[in-house]
Design an enzyme around this catalytic site. Structure first.
Site, PDB file in Angstrom:
ATOM      1  CD  GLU A  54      17.651  49.537 104.653  1.00  0.00           C
ATOM      2  OE1 GLU A  54      17.977  49.382 103.467  1.00  0.00           O
ATOM      3  OE2 GLU A  54      16.747  50.299 105.024  1.00  0.00           O
ATOM      4  NE  ARG A 278      19.137  42.013  94.321  1.00  0.00           N
ATOM      5  CZ  ARG A 278      19.409  42.818  95.343  1.00  0.00           C
ATOM      6  NH1 ARG A 278      20.348  43.703  95.261  1.00  0.00           N
ATOM      7  NH2 ARG A 278      18.725  42.739  96.459  1.00  0.00           N
ATOM      8  CE  LYS A 288      16.435  43.416 102.958  1.00  0.00           C
ATOM      9  NZ  LYS A 288      17.469  43.930 103.849  1.00  0.00           N
TER      10      LYS A 288
END
Ligand code: ATP
Ligand code: MG
Length: 574
Positions: A54, A278, A288
Protein backbone atom coordinates in the site's frame (compact mmCIF):
# COMPACT_ATOMS: atom_id res chain seq x y z
CA UNK A 1 13.87 -24.75 6.66
CA UNK A 2 15.91 -21.97 8.07
CA UNK A 3 13.62 -19.97 10.18
CA UNK A 4 14.74 -18.06 13.19
CA UNK A 5 12.18 -19.22 15.68
CA UNK A 6 14.51 -18.94 18.60
CA UNK A 7 16.59 -15.88 18.32
CA UNK A 8 18.81 -15.56 21.32
CA UNK A 9 22.38 -16.62 21.70
CA UNK A 10 23.39 -16.53 18.05
CA UNK A 11 26.94 -15.65 17.33
CA UNK A 12 28.80 -14.94 14.17
CA UNK A 13 30.14 -18.41 13.59
CA UNK A 14 26.67 -19.85 13.92
CA UNK A 15 25.34 -17.38 11.38
CA UNK A 16 28.14 -18.30 9.10
CA UNK A 17 27.20 -21.93 9.44
CA UNK A 18 23.56 -21.13 8.73
CA UNK A 19 24.48 -19.08 5.74
CA UNK A 20 26.53 -21.75 4.07
CA UNK A 21 24.07 -24.44 4.97
CA UNK A 22 21.36 -22.37 3.35
CA UNK A 23 23.29 -21.71 0.18
CA UNK A 24 24.23 -25.28 -0.43
CA UNK A 25 21.61 -27.60 0.84
CA UNK A 26 18.76 -26.00 2.61
CA UNK A 27 15.55 -27.93 2.33
CA UNK A 28 12.47 -26.51 0.66
CA UNK A 29 10.37 -24.09 2.65
CA UNK A 30 6.65 -24.76 2.89
CA UNK A 31 5.81 -22.45 -0.01
CA UNK A 32 8.36 -24.09 -2.24
CA UNK A 33 6.88 -27.46 -1.33
CA UNK A 34 3.41 -26.26 -2.29
CA UNK A 35 4.65 -24.77 -5.54
CA UNK A 36 6.60 -27.85 -6.54
CA UNK A 37 3.55 -29.99 -5.86
CA UNK A 38 1.28 -27.65 -7.84
CA UNK A 39 3.68 -27.67 -10.77
CA UNK A 40 4.19 -31.43 -10.62
CA UNK A 41 0.45 -32.04 -10.59
CA UNK A 42 -0.03 -29.65 -13.49
CA UNK A 43 -2.30 -27.37 -11.48
CA UNK A 44 -0.49 -24.45 -13.11
CA UNK A 45 1.91 -24.37 -16.03
CA UNK A 46 3.96 -21.73 -14.31
CA UNK A 47 3.66 -19.66 -11.18
CA UNK A 48 2.76 -16.02 -10.81
CA UNK A 49 3.35 -14.03 -7.62
CA UNK A 50 3.04 -10.37 -6.74
CA UNK A 51 4.31 -7.91 -4.17
CA UNK A 52 1.36 -5.69 -3.17
CA UNK A 53 2.39 -2.70 -1.03
CA UNK A 54 0.00 0.00 0.00
CA UNK A 55 1.69 3.28 -0.99
CA UNK A 56 1.22 4.85 2.43
CA UNK A 57 4.82 4.91 3.61
CA UNK A 58 8.33 3.80 2.79
CA UNK A 59 9.21 0.13 2.65
CA UNK A 60 11.02 -1.43 5.57
CA UNK A 61 13.13 -4.52 6.09
CA UNK A 62 9.99 -6.63 6.67
CA UNK A 63 8.77 -5.64 3.23
CA UNK A 64 12.22 -6.51 1.90
CA UNK A 65 11.69 -10.05 3.19
CA UNK A 66 8.36 -10.19 1.36
CA UNK A 67 9.92 -8.78 -1.83
CA UNK A 68 12.73 -11.32 -1.74
CA UNK A 69 10.22 -14.09 -1.17
CA UNK A 70 7.80 -13.15 -3.95
CA UNK A 71 10.36 -12.19 -6.56
CA UNK A 72 12.68 -14.96 -5.41
CA UNK A 73 10.05 -17.66 -5.96
CA UNK A 74 9.27 -16.30 -9.41
CA UNK A 75 12.96 -16.40 -10.30
CA UNK A 76 13.50 -19.86 -8.83
CA UNK A 77 10.54 -21.38 -10.67
CA UNK A 78 10.85 -19.28 -13.82
CA UNK A 79 7.50 -17.70 -13.21
CA UNK A 80 6.48 -14.07 -13.02
CA UNK A 81 6.06 -11.49 -10.31
CA UNK A 82 4.17 -8.20 -10.46
CA UNK A 83 4.57 -5.08 -8.43
CA UNK A 84 1.08 -3.99 -7.51
CA UNK A 85 0.20 -0.86 -5.62
CA UNK A 86 -2.69 -1.67 -3.39
CA UNK A 87 -4.12 1.83 -3.54
CA UNK A 88 -7.71 1.52 -2.42
CA UNK A 89 -7.44 3.98 0.45
CA UNK A 90 -7.32 7.48 -1.06
CA UNK A 91 -6.64 9.27 2.20
CA UNK A 92 -3.23 7.92 3.16
CA UNK A 93 -1.68 7.30 -0.23
CA UNK A 94 0.80 9.50 -2.02
CA UNK A 95 2.82 9.53 -5.20
CA UNK A 96 6.02 10.13 -3.22
CA UNK A 97 5.53 6.70 -1.66
CA UNK A 98 4.86 5.07 -5.02
CA UNK A 99 8.15 6.37 -6.35
CA UNK A 100 10.17 5.38 -3.30
CA UNK A 101 8.72 1.87 -3.42
CA UNK A 102 9.62 1.36 -7.09
CA UNK A 103 13.08 2.67 -6.38
CA UNK A 104 13.55 0.33 -3.42
CA UNK A 105 12.39 -2.78 -5.27
CA UNK A 106 14.78 -2.03 -8.15
CA UNK A 107 17.61 -1.25 -5.79
CA UNK A 108 17.13 -4.62 -4.11
CA UNK A 109 17.82 -6.10 -7.52
CA UNK A 110 14.38 -7.14 -8.72
CA UNK A 111 12.42 -6.36 -11.88
CA UNK A 112 8.69 -6.73 -11.93
CA UNK A 113 6.98 -8.35 -14.88
CA UNK A 114 4.12 -5.86 -14.77
CA UNK A 115 3.50 -2.73 -12.81
CA UNK A 116 -0.10 -2.62 -11.68
CA UNK A 117 -2.32 -0.48 -9.49
CA UNK A 118 -5.44 -1.78 -7.81
CA UNK A 119 -6.98 1.55 -8.78
CA UNK A 120 -6.64 0.45 -12.43
CA UNK A 121 -9.28 -2.14 -11.60
CA UNK A 122 -11.85 0.16 -10.01
CA UNK A 123 -14.19 -0.17 -12.98
CA UNK A 124 -13.79 -3.95 -13.05
CA UNK A 125 -14.25 -4.21 -9.28
CA UNK A 126 -17.40 -2.13 -9.56
CA UNK A 127 -18.67 -4.55 -12.20
CA UNK A 128 -17.89 -7.47 -9.90
CA UNK A 129 -19.91 -5.79 -7.16
CA UNK A 130 -22.83 -5.32 -9.54
CA UNK A 131 -22.54 -8.99 -10.47
CA UNK A 132 -22.82 -9.96 -6.80
CA UNK A 133 -25.88 -7.74 -6.38
CA UNK A 134 -27.48 -9.32 -9.45
CA UNK A 135 -26.82 -12.78 -8.03
CA UNK A 136 -28.41 -11.78 -4.73
CA UNK A 137 -25.01 -11.95 -3.02
CA UNK A 138 -24.69 -8.30 -1.98
CA UNK A 139 -26.93 -5.56 -0.64
CA UNK A 140 -26.85 -1.88 0.21
CA UNK A 141 -27.08 -1.27 3.94
CA UNK A 142 -28.14 2.07 5.45
CA UNK A 143 -27.19 1.07 8.99
CA UNK A 144 -24.79 3.26 10.90
CA UNK A 145 -21.40 1.90 11.95
CA UNK A 146 -22.75 1.56 15.51
CA UNK A 147 -25.79 -0.39 14.36
CA UNK A 148 -23.62 -2.71 12.34
CA UNK A 149 -21.30 -3.31 15.26
CA UNK A 150 -24.29 -4.01 17.52
CA UNK A 151 -25.72 -6.65 15.18
CA UNK A 152 -22.41 -8.34 14.45
CA UNK A 153 -22.54 -10.72 17.41
CA UNK A 154 -19.30 -12.16 18.76
CA UNK A 155 -17.45 -15.46 18.77
CA UNK A 156 -20.06 -17.02 21.04
CA UNK A 157 -23.08 -15.26 19.68
CA UNK A 158 -24.36 -15.22 16.10
CA UNK A 159 -25.08 -11.85 14.53
CA UNK A 160 -28.50 -10.69 13.48
CA UNK A 161 -29.60 -9.69 10.00
CA UNK A 162 -29.68 -6.05 9.09
CA UNK A 163 -33.09 -4.57 8.37
CA UNK A 164 -31.81 -3.80 4.84
CA UNK A 165 -30.63 -7.30 4.09
CA UNK A 166 -33.78 -8.26 2.21
CA UNK A 167 -33.80 -5.34 -0.21
CA UNK A 168 -34.70 -6.33 -3.74
CA UNK A 169 -32.01 -6.76 -6.34
CA UNK A 170 -33.39 -3.86 -8.35
CA UNK A 171 -33.39 -1.55 -5.38
CA UNK A 172 -29.81 -2.56 -4.53
CA UNK A 173 -28.70 -1.95 -8.10
CA UNK A 174 -30.28 1.49 -8.13
CA UNK A 175 -28.87 2.48 -4.76
CA UNK A 176 -25.39 1.26 -5.58
CA UNK A 177 -25.44 3.28 -8.77
CA UNK A 178 -26.50 6.33 -6.79
CA UNK A 179 -23.71 5.72 -4.30
CA UNK A 180 -21.29 5.80 -7.18
CA UNK A 181 -22.93 8.93 -8.60
CA UNK A 182 -22.21 10.80 -5.38
CA UNK A 183 -25.75 11.14 -4.14
CA UNK A 184 -24.89 10.23 -0.54
CA UNK A 185 -22.44 11.59 2.02
CA UNK A 186 -19.60 9.57 3.54
CA UNK A 187 -20.86 6.78 5.75
CA UNK A 188 -24.52 7.05 4.71
CA UNK A 189 -24.57 3.65 3.04
CA UNK A 190 -22.31 0.71 2.41
CA UNK A 191 -22.43 -2.28 0.14
CA UNK A 192 -22.19 -5.57 2.02
CA UNK A 193 -21.69 -9.12 0.84
CA UNK A 194 -24.58 -11.36 1.78
CA UNK A 195 -22.71 -14.26 3.31
CA UNK A 196 -23.96 -15.49 6.69
CA UNK A 197 -24.61 -13.46 9.83
CA UNK A 198 -24.20 -16.59 11.95
CA UNK A 199 -20.88 -17.67 10.41
CA UNK A 200 -18.32 -18.76 13.03
CA UNK A 201 -15.74 -16.53 11.30
CA UNK A 202 -16.76 -12.96 12.07
CA UNK A 203 -15.22 -11.68 8.87
CA UNK A 204 -17.82 -13.72 6.99
CA UNK A 205 -20.74 -11.99 8.70
CA UNK A 206 -21.78 -9.86 5.76
CA UNK A 207 -18.53 -7.92 5.35
CA UNK A 208 -18.56 -4.41 3.92
CA UNK A 209 -17.23 -4.42 0.39
CA UNK A 210 -17.73 -0.78 -0.68
CA UNK A 211 -17.83 2.41 1.33
CA UNK A 212 -18.55 6.01 0.39
CA UNK A 213 -15.55 8.30 0.68
CA UNK A 214 -15.55 11.66 -1.05
CA UNK A 215 -11.79 11.91 -1.25
CA UNK A 216 -9.23 12.71 -3.90
CA UNK A 217 -7.29 9.67 -5.03
CA UNK A 218 -3.61 9.98 -5.98
CA UNK A 219 -4.31 8.40 -9.38
CA UNK A 220 -8.02 8.40 -10.14
CA UNK A 221 -8.49 11.94 -8.83
CA UNK A 222 -12.16 12.65 -8.19
CA UNK A 223 -13.53 10.00 -10.54
CA UNK A 224 -14.74 7.88 -7.63
CA UNK A 225 -16.45 8.56 -4.35
CA UNK A 226 -16.93 4.90 -3.47
CA UNK A 227 -13.93 2.70 -2.79
CA UNK A 228 -13.67 -1.08 -2.43
CA UNK A 229 -12.50 -2.53 0.87
CA UNK A 230 -9.25 -4.49 1.03
CA UNK A 231 -11.11 -7.81 1.04
CA UNK A 232 -13.03 -6.93 -2.07
CA UNK A 233 -10.00 -5.67 -3.92
CA UNK A 234 -7.11 -7.89 -3.09
CA UNK A 235 -8.26 -11.32 -4.16
CA UNK A 236 -9.99 -9.96 -7.25
CA UNK A 237 -6.85 -8.10 -8.27
CA UNK A 238 -4.90 -11.32 -7.82
CA UNK A 239 -7.42 -13.04 -10.00
CA UNK A 240 -7.36 -10.37 -12.72
CA UNK A 241 -3.56 -10.74 -12.88
CA UNK A 242 -3.84 -14.54 -12.78
CA UNK A 243 -1.71 -14.72 -9.67
CA UNK A 244 -1.30 -18.36 -8.72
CA UNK A 245 0.28 -17.99 -5.28
CA UNK A 246 -0.83 -14.93 -3.38
CA UNK A 247 1.45 -14.70 -0.38
CA UNK A 248 0.59 -12.48 2.53
CA UNK A 249 1.31 -12.23 6.22
CA UNK A 250 -0.40 -14.23 8.94
CA UNK A 251 -2.88 -11.61 10.06
CA UNK A 252 -4.81 -12.34 6.87
CA UNK A 253 -5.35 -15.99 7.63
CA UNK A 254 -8.95 -15.37 8.74
CA UNK A 255 -9.60 -13.44 5.55
CA UNK A 256 -8.87 -16.46 3.41
CA UNK A 257 -12.40 -17.93 3.49
CA UNK A 258 -13.70 -14.59 2.26
CA UNK A 259 -10.99 -14.41 -0.40
CA UNK A 260 -12.16 -17.81 -1.65
CA UNK A 261 -15.85 -16.93 -1.30
CA UNK A 262 -15.58 -13.95 -3.66
CA UNK A 263 -13.57 -15.86 -6.22
CA UNK A 264 -16.05 -18.71 -6.18
CA UNK A 265 -19.14 -16.45 -6.35
CA UNK A 266 -17.66 -14.41 -9.18
CA UNK A 267 -16.39 -17.47 -11.01
CA UNK A 268 -13.05 -15.85 -11.75
CA UNK A 269 -9.47 -17.15 -11.96
CA UNK A 270 -8.79 -19.20 -8.82
CA UNK A 271 -5.86 -17.48 -7.15
CA UNK A 272 -4.92 -18.95 -3.76
CA UNK A 273 -3.77 -17.17 -0.66
CA UNK A 274 -0.93 -18.45 1.53
CA UNK A 275 0.26 -16.88 4.74
CA UNK A 276 3.66 -16.58 6.36
CA UNK A 277 4.80 -14.87 9.55
CA UNK A 278 5.67 -11.18 9.54
CA UNK A 279 9.35 -10.54 9.98
CA UNK A 280 10.24 -8.32 12.91
CA UNK A 281 13.59 -7.08 14.07
CA UNK A 282 14.90 -6.30 17.53
CA UNK A 283 15.62 -2.73 18.68
CA UNK A 284 13.31 -1.14 16.16
CA UNK A 285 9.68 -0.76 15.19
CA UNK A 286 8.30 -1.91 11.90
CA UNK A 287 4.80 -0.62 11.44
CA UNK A 288 4.52 2.16 8.89
CA UNK A 289 2.25 4.07 11.25
CA UNK A 290 4.94 4.10 13.93
CA UNK A 291 7.69 4.92 11.47
CA UNK A 292 5.59 7.83 10.21
CA UNK A 293 5.34 9.13 13.78
CA UNK A 294 9.12 9.02 14.15
CA UNK A 295 9.42 11.05 10.96
CA UNK A 296 6.63 13.55 11.67
CA UNK A 297 7.72 14.17 15.24
CA UNK A 298 11.32 14.58 14.10
CA UNK A 299 12.83 11.84 16.21
CA UNK A 300 14.74 11.01 13.04
CA UNK A 301 15.82 13.11 10.08
CA UNK A 302 13.36 11.52 7.63
CA UNK A 303 12.26 8.19 6.18
CA UNK A 304 15.83 7.61 5.03
CA UNK A 305 17.49 8.45 8.31
CA UNK A 306 20.25 5.83 8.63
CA UNK A 307 18.75 4.63 11.92
CA UNK A 308 15.43 3.75 10.32
CA UNK A 309 14.66 0.12 9.42
CA UNK A 310 13.42 1.36 6.05
CA UNK A 311 15.13 0.15 2.90
CA UNK A 312 16.05 3.76 2.12
CA UNK A 313 17.46 4.19 5.63
CA UNK A 314 19.50 1.01 5.37
CA UNK A 315 20.76 2.07 1.93
CA UNK A 316 21.87 5.42 3.27
CA UNK A 317 23.46 3.70 6.23
CA UNK A 318 25.62 1.73 3.80
CA UNK A 319 23.79 -1.58 3.50
CA UNK A 320 24.15 -3.35 0.16
CA UNK A 321 21.23 -4.99 -1.68
CA UNK A 322 23.13 -8.27 -1.50
CA UNK A 323 23.36 -8.14 2.29
CA UNK A 324 19.62 -7.56 2.61
CA UNK A 325 18.82 -10.38 0.19
CA UNK A 326 21.10 -12.69 2.16
CA UNK A 327 19.43 -11.64 5.36
CA UNK A 328 15.99 -12.40 3.93
CA UNK A 329 17.17 -15.78 2.66
CA UNK A 330 18.79 -16.64 5.95
CA UNK A 331 15.76 -15.92 8.08
CA UNK A 332 13.68 -17.88 5.62
CA UNK A 333 9.97 -18.02 6.18
CA UNK A 334 8.09 -19.13 9.24
CA UNK A 335 4.51 -19.92 10.10
CA UNK A 336 4.71 -18.43 13.56
CA UNK A 337 5.36 -14.80 14.43
CA UNK A 338 8.79 -14.13 15.77
CA UNK A 339 11.40 -11.47 16.11
CA UNK A 340 14.80 -11.67 14.49
CA UNK A 341 17.91 -10.45 16.25
CA UNK A 342 19.21 -7.34 14.48
CA UNK A 343 22.73 -8.70 14.94
CA UNK A 344 21.91 -11.20 12.19
CA UNK A 345 21.30 -8.32 9.79
CA UNK A 346 24.55 -6.75 10.96
CA UNK A 347 26.34 -10.02 10.42
CA UNK A 348 25.09 -10.09 6.83
CA UNK A 349 26.36 -6.62 6.02
CA UNK A 350 29.73 -7.21 7.69
CA UNK A 351 30.20 -10.40 5.78
CA UNK A 352 29.43 -8.65 2.50
CA UNK A 353 31.46 -5.49 3.12
CA UNK A 354 34.44 -7.49 4.28
CA UNK A 355 34.65 -8.76 0.71
CA UNK A 356 33.97 -5.55 -1.17
CA UNK A 357 34.92 -2.53 0.94
CA UNK A 358 38.31 -0.90 0.53
CA UNK A 359 40.35 -0.44 3.68
CA UNK A 360 41.34 3.11 4.57
CA UNK A 361 42.58 4.94 7.62
CA UNK A 362 40.62 7.52 9.58
CA UNK A 363 41.22 8.81 13.08
CA UNK A 364 38.06 9.71 14.91
CA UNK A 365 39.40 10.87 18.27
CA UNK A 366 42.81 12.26 17.40
CA UNK A 367 45.91 12.93 19.45
CA UNK A 368 49.19 13.95 17.86
CA UNK A 369 52.17 11.62 17.74
CA UNK A 370 55.60 13.07 16.90
CA UNK A 371 58.35 10.80 15.61
CA UNK A 372 61.32 12.65 17.04
CA UNK A 373 64.00 10.85 15.03
CA UNK A 374 62.20 11.21 11.68
CA UNK A 375 63.59 14.11 9.64
CA UNK A 376 61.50 17.25 9.68
CA UNK A 377 59.97 18.08 6.30
CA UNK A 378 60.47 14.54 5.00
CA UNK A 379 57.54 12.66 3.47
CA UNK A 380 57.33 9.14 2.13
CA UNK A 381 54.55 7.13 0.62
CA UNK A 382 53.63 3.57 1.44
CA UNK A 383 51.86 1.18 -0.81
CA UNK A 384 48.70 0.09 0.87
CA UNK A 385 46.63 -2.83 -0.34
CA UNK A 386 43.03 -1.72 -0.73
CA UNK A 387 41.43 -4.98 0.18
CA UNK A 388 43.24 -8.12 1.30
CA UNK A 389 40.05 -10.10 0.54
CA UNK A 390 40.04 -9.03 -3.09
CA UNK A 391 42.95 -9.88 -5.36
CA UNK A 392 41.80 -7.32 -7.90
CA UNK A 393 41.35 -4.67 -5.24
CA UNK A 394 44.56 -2.83 -6.18
CA UNK A 395 46.50 -0.52 -3.92
CA UNK A 396 46.90 3.12 -3.08
CA UNK A 397 49.60 5.41 -1.72
CA UNK A 398 49.46 6.54 1.87
CA UNK A 399 51.66 9.51 2.80
CA UNK A 400 53.70 9.44 5.97
CA UNK A 401 55.59 12.14 7.83
CA UNK A 402 57.10 13.12 11.18
CA UNK A 403 53.77 14.00 12.74
CA UNK A 404 50.76 11.75 12.62
CA UNK A 405 47.33 11.56 14.20
CA UNK A 406 46.47 8.45 16.14
CA UNK A 407 43.43 7.46 18.18
CA UNK A 408 43.52 8.73 21.74
CA UNK A 409 42.48 5.30 22.99
CA UNK A 410 45.63 3.78 21.50
CA UNK A 411 47.71 5.50 24.16
CA UNK A 412 47.87 5.00 27.91
CA UNK A 413 50.06 7.00 30.31
CA UNK A 414 50.69 3.78 32.14
CA UNK A 415 49.91 0.60 30.33
CA UNK A 416 47.33 -1.56 31.99
CA UNK A 417 47.70 -5.33 31.81
CA UNK A 418 47.26 -6.71 28.29
CA UNK A 419 47.46 -3.27 26.71
CA UNK A 420 49.66 -3.79 23.68
CA UNK A 421 49.54 -0.40 22.09
CA UNK A 422 51.33 2.82 23.06
CA UNK A 423 52.56 3.74 26.52
CA UNK A 424 55.99 4.92 27.61
CA UNK A 425 58.41 2.11 26.86
CA UNK A 426 56.01 0.14 24.64
CA UNK A 427 56.30 -0.49 20.92
CA UNK A 428 53.66 -0.71 18.28
CA UNK A 429 53.53 -1.05 14.51
CA UNK A 430 52.07 1.79 12.51
CA UNK A 431 50.01 0.09 9.80
CA UNK A 432 51.82 -0.02 6.40
CA UNK A 433 54.80 1.84 8.00
CA UNK A 434 57.29 1.40 10.82
CA UNK A 435 57.52 0.14 14.35
CA UNK A 436 57.69 3.03 16.82
CA UNK A 437 58.59 3.09 20.50
CA UNK A 438 56.95 5.53 22.87
CA UNK A 439 59.46 7.64 24.78
CA UNK A 440 57.45 10.42 26.36
CA UNK A 441 54.30 12.51 26.20
CA UNK A 442 53.01 15.96 27.07
CA UNK A 443 49.85 17.05 28.89
CA UNK A 444 48.06 20.37 29.15
CA UNK A 445 46.95 22.08 32.37
CA UNK A 446 43.79 19.98 32.52
CA UNK A 447 45.84 16.83 32.37
CA UNK A 448 44.82 15.98 28.83
CA UNK A 449 47.52 14.34 26.75
CA UNK A 450 48.36 16.66 23.86
CA UNK A 451 51.40 15.07 22.25
CA UNK A 452 53.09 11.71 22.28
CA UNK A 453 56.76 11.37 21.46
CA UNK A 454 58.09 8.29 19.79
CA UNK A 455 61.15 7.13 17.91
CA UNK A 456 60.90 4.90 14.90
CA UNK A 457 63.03 2.01 13.74
CA UNK A 458 63.96 2.63 10.08
CA UNK A 459 64.78 -1.06 9.54
CA UNK A 460 61.24 -2.11 10.53
CA UNK A 461 59.58 -0.84 7.38
CA UNK A 462 56.52 -2.90 6.46
CA UNK A 463 57.24 -5.42 3.72
CA UNK A 464 60.96 -5.09 4.30
CA UNK A 465 61.34 -5.53 8.03
CA UNK A 466 64.82 -6.57 9.09
CA UNK A 467 64.48 -5.45 12.69
CA UNK A 468 63.73 -8.93 13.98
CA UNK A 469 61.28 -7.37 16.42
CA UNK A 470 57.86 -8.79 17.08
CA UNK A 471 55.28 -6.35 18.34
CA UNK A 472 51.81 -7.30 19.47
CA UNK A 473 49.87 -4.22 18.40
CA UNK A 474 49.28 -2.50 15.07
CA UNK A 475 47.51 0.83 14.97
CA UNK A 476 46.17 3.08 12.24
CA UNK A 477 47.18 6.70 11.76
CA UNK A 478 46.90 9.69 9.43
CA UNK A 479 49.82 11.98 8.53
CA UNK A 480 49.19 15.45 10.01
CA UNK A 481 50.18 17.60 7.03
CA UNK A 482 48.30 15.34 4.61
CA UNK A 483 45.19 14.81 6.71
CA UNK A 484 41.81 15.93 5.46
CA UNK A 485 38.89 16.45 7.75
CA UNK A 486 35.48 14.82 7.64
CA UNK A 487 32.32 14.67 9.64
CA UNK A 488 31.59 11.18 10.88
CA UNK A 489 28.17 10.10 12.08
CA UNK A 490 28.22 7.20 14.48
CA UNK A 491 24.87 5.45 14.60
CA UNK A 492 23.62 3.08 17.17
CA UNK A 493 20.32 1.30 17.67
CA UNK A 494 17.34 3.61 17.63
CA UNK A 495 15.73 1.97 20.66
CA UNK A 496 17.05 0.90 24.04
CA UNK A 497 14.87 -2.18 24.30
CA UNK A 498 14.48 -5.23 22.10
CA UNK A 499 10.83 -4.81 21.29
CA UNK A 500 9.68 -1.23 21.90
CA UNK A 501 6.23 -1.89 20.45
CA UNK A 502 5.65 -4.45 23.20
CA UNK A 503 6.64 -2.26 26.15
CA UNK A 504 4.26 -0.40 28.42
CA UNK A 505 3.35 3.12 27.41
CA UNK A 506 4.46 4.92 24.29
CA UNK A 507 7.06 3.14 22.16
CA UNK A 508 8.81 6.48 21.72
CA UNK A 509 9.68 6.53 25.43
CA UNK A 510 12.20 3.82 24.59
CA UNK A 511 14.19 5.74 22.01
CA UNK A 512 17.92 5.44 22.61
CA UNK A 513 19.13 8.99 23.35
CA UNK A 514 22.62 8.07 22.11
CA UNK A 515 21.63 6.66 18.76
CA UNK A 516 23.57 9.35 16.92
CA UNK A 517 26.97 10.71 17.86
CA UNK A 518 28.58 13.19 15.50
CA UNK A 519 32.35 13.50 15.20
CA UNK A 520 32.68 16.93 13.67
CA UNK A 521 36.36 16.71 12.80
CA UNK A 522 37.77 13.31 12.10
CA UNK A 523 41.05 13.04 10.21
CA UNK A 524 41.07 10.94 7.08
CA UNK A 525 43.76 9.88 4.66
CA UNK A 526 43.87 11.86 1.40
CA UNK A 527 42.57 8.98 -0.78
CA UNK A 528 39.20 9.36 0.90
CA UNK A 529 38.62 12.84 -0.43
CA UNK A 530 37.52 11.22 -3.70
CA UNK A 531 34.64 9.43 -1.98
CA UNK A 532 31.26 9.87 -3.64
CA UNK A 533 27.96 9.55 -1.78
CA UNK A 534 27.19 5.85 -1.42
CA UNK A 535 30.84 4.70 -1.54
CA UNK A 536 31.61 2.17 1.16
CA UNK A 537 34.82 1.65 3.11
CA UNK A 538 36.27 -0.14 6.02
CA UNK A 539 37.93 2.39 8.31
CA UNK A 540 40.65 0.17 9.70
CA UNK A 541 39.85 -1.00 13.22
CA UNK A 542 36.81 1.30 13.35
CA UNK A 543 34.12 -0.34 11.30
CA UNK A 544 32.40 -0.01 7.96
CA UNK A 545 31.45 3.44 6.75
CA UNK A 546 29.61 4.91 3.81
CA UNK A 547 29.76 8.40 2.33
CA UNK A 548 26.45 10.08 3.10
CA UNK A 549 24.27 11.86 0.58
CA UNK A 550 25.11 15.09 2.47
CA UNK A 551 28.78 14.61 1.59
CA UNK A 552 30.43 17.15 -0.75
CA UNK A 553 34.07 17.51 -1.80
CA UNK A 554 34.37 20.48 0.58
CA UNK A 555 32.59 18.79 3.47
CA UNK A 556 32.87 15.03 3.56
CA UNK A 557 30.36 13.14 5.65
CA UNK A 558 30.55 9.46 6.52
CA UNK A 559 27.99 7.23 8.21
CA UNK A 560 29.04 4.29 10.30
CA UNK A 561 27.22 1.33 8.80
CA UNK A 562 28.28 -1.17 11.43
CA UNK A 563 31.21 -1.81 13.73
CA UNK A 564 33.70 -4.55 12.96
CA UNK A 565 32.42 -6.70 15.78
CA UNK A 566 29.14 -7.13 17.50
CA UNK A 567 29.75 -4.78 20.41
CA UNK A 568 26.32 -5.50 21.88
CA UNK A 569 27.11 -9.18 22.22
CA UNK A 570 30.11 -8.23 24.38
CA UNK A 571 27.90 -5.89 26.41
CA UNK A 572 25.49 -8.68 27.09
CA UNK A 573 28.22 -10.97 28.41
CA UNK A 574 29.63 -8.44 30.87
P1 ATP B 1 2.82 -2.12 8.00
O1 ATP B 1 2.07 -2.89 9.03
O2 ATP B 1 4.27 -1.99 8.24
O3 ATP B 1 2.18 -0.82 7.68
P2 ATP B 1 1.55 -3.36 5.82
O4 ATP B 1 1.29 -4.81 5.91
O5 ATP B 1 0.42 -2.46 6.01
O6 ATP B 1 2.79 -3.01 6.72
P3 ATP B 1 1.71 -3.33 3.03
O7 ATP B 1 2.14 -2.20 2.19
O8 ATP B 1 0.28 -3.69 3.05
O9 ATP B 1 2.20 -3.00 4.46
O10 ATP B 1 2.59 -4.60 2.75
C1 ATP B 1 2.95 -5.06 1.49
C2 ATP B 1 3.34 -6.50 1.58
O11 ATP B 1 4.46 -6.64 2.47
C3 ATP B 1 2.22 -7.33 2.14
O12 ATP B 1 2.14 -8.52 1.39
C4 ATP B 1 2.63 -7.59 3.56
O13 ATP B 1 2.09 -8.79 4.01
C5 ATP B 1 4.15 -7.60 3.45
N1 ATP B 1 4.75 -7.19 4.72
C6 ATP B 1 4.52 -6.05 5.40
N2 ATP B 1 5.20 -6.03 6.56
C7 ATP B 1 5.89 -7.18 6.61
C8 ATP B 1 6.78 -7.77 7.56
N3 ATP B 1 7.10 -7.16 8.69
N4 ATP B 1 7.31 -8.97 7.27
C9 ATP B 1 7.00 -9.60 6.14
N5 ATP B 1 6.18 -9.12 5.20
C10 ATP B 1 5.61 -7.93 5.43
MG1 MG C 1 -1.34 -3.31 4.77
Amino acid sequence: MLSNESNTGYNASKYSYLYHYKMEERSLNFLEEIIEKDLAEGKYKSIYTRFPPEPNGYLHIGHAASICLNFGLAIKYQGKCNLRFDDTNPVTEETEYVESIMNDVKWLGFNWDELRYTSDYFEQLYAYAVQLIRQGDAYVDDSTAEQMAATKGDINKPGTDSAWRSRSIDENLALFEEMRAGKYPDGAKVLRAKVDMAHPNLLMRDPIIYRIKHAHHHRTGDAWCIYPMYDFAHGQSDSIEQITHSICTLEFIHHRPLYDWFIQKLGIFPSHQYEFARRNLTYTVMSKRKLLQLVNEKHVAGWDDPRMPTISGLRRRGYTPESIRNFADTIGIAKRDNITDVSLLEFCIRENLNKVANRVMAVLDPVKLVITNYPEGQTEEFDAENNPEDEQGGSRKVPFSREIWIEREDFQEQATKKFFRLAPGLMVRLKYAYIVRCDDFKKDEQGVVTEIYCSYLPESKSGNDTSGLKVKGTIHWVSVPHAQTAEVRLYDRLFRVENPANEDGDFKDYINPDSLQVVANAYIEPALTQAQPGDRFQFLRKGYFCADKDSTPGHLVFNRTVGLKDSWAKEAKK
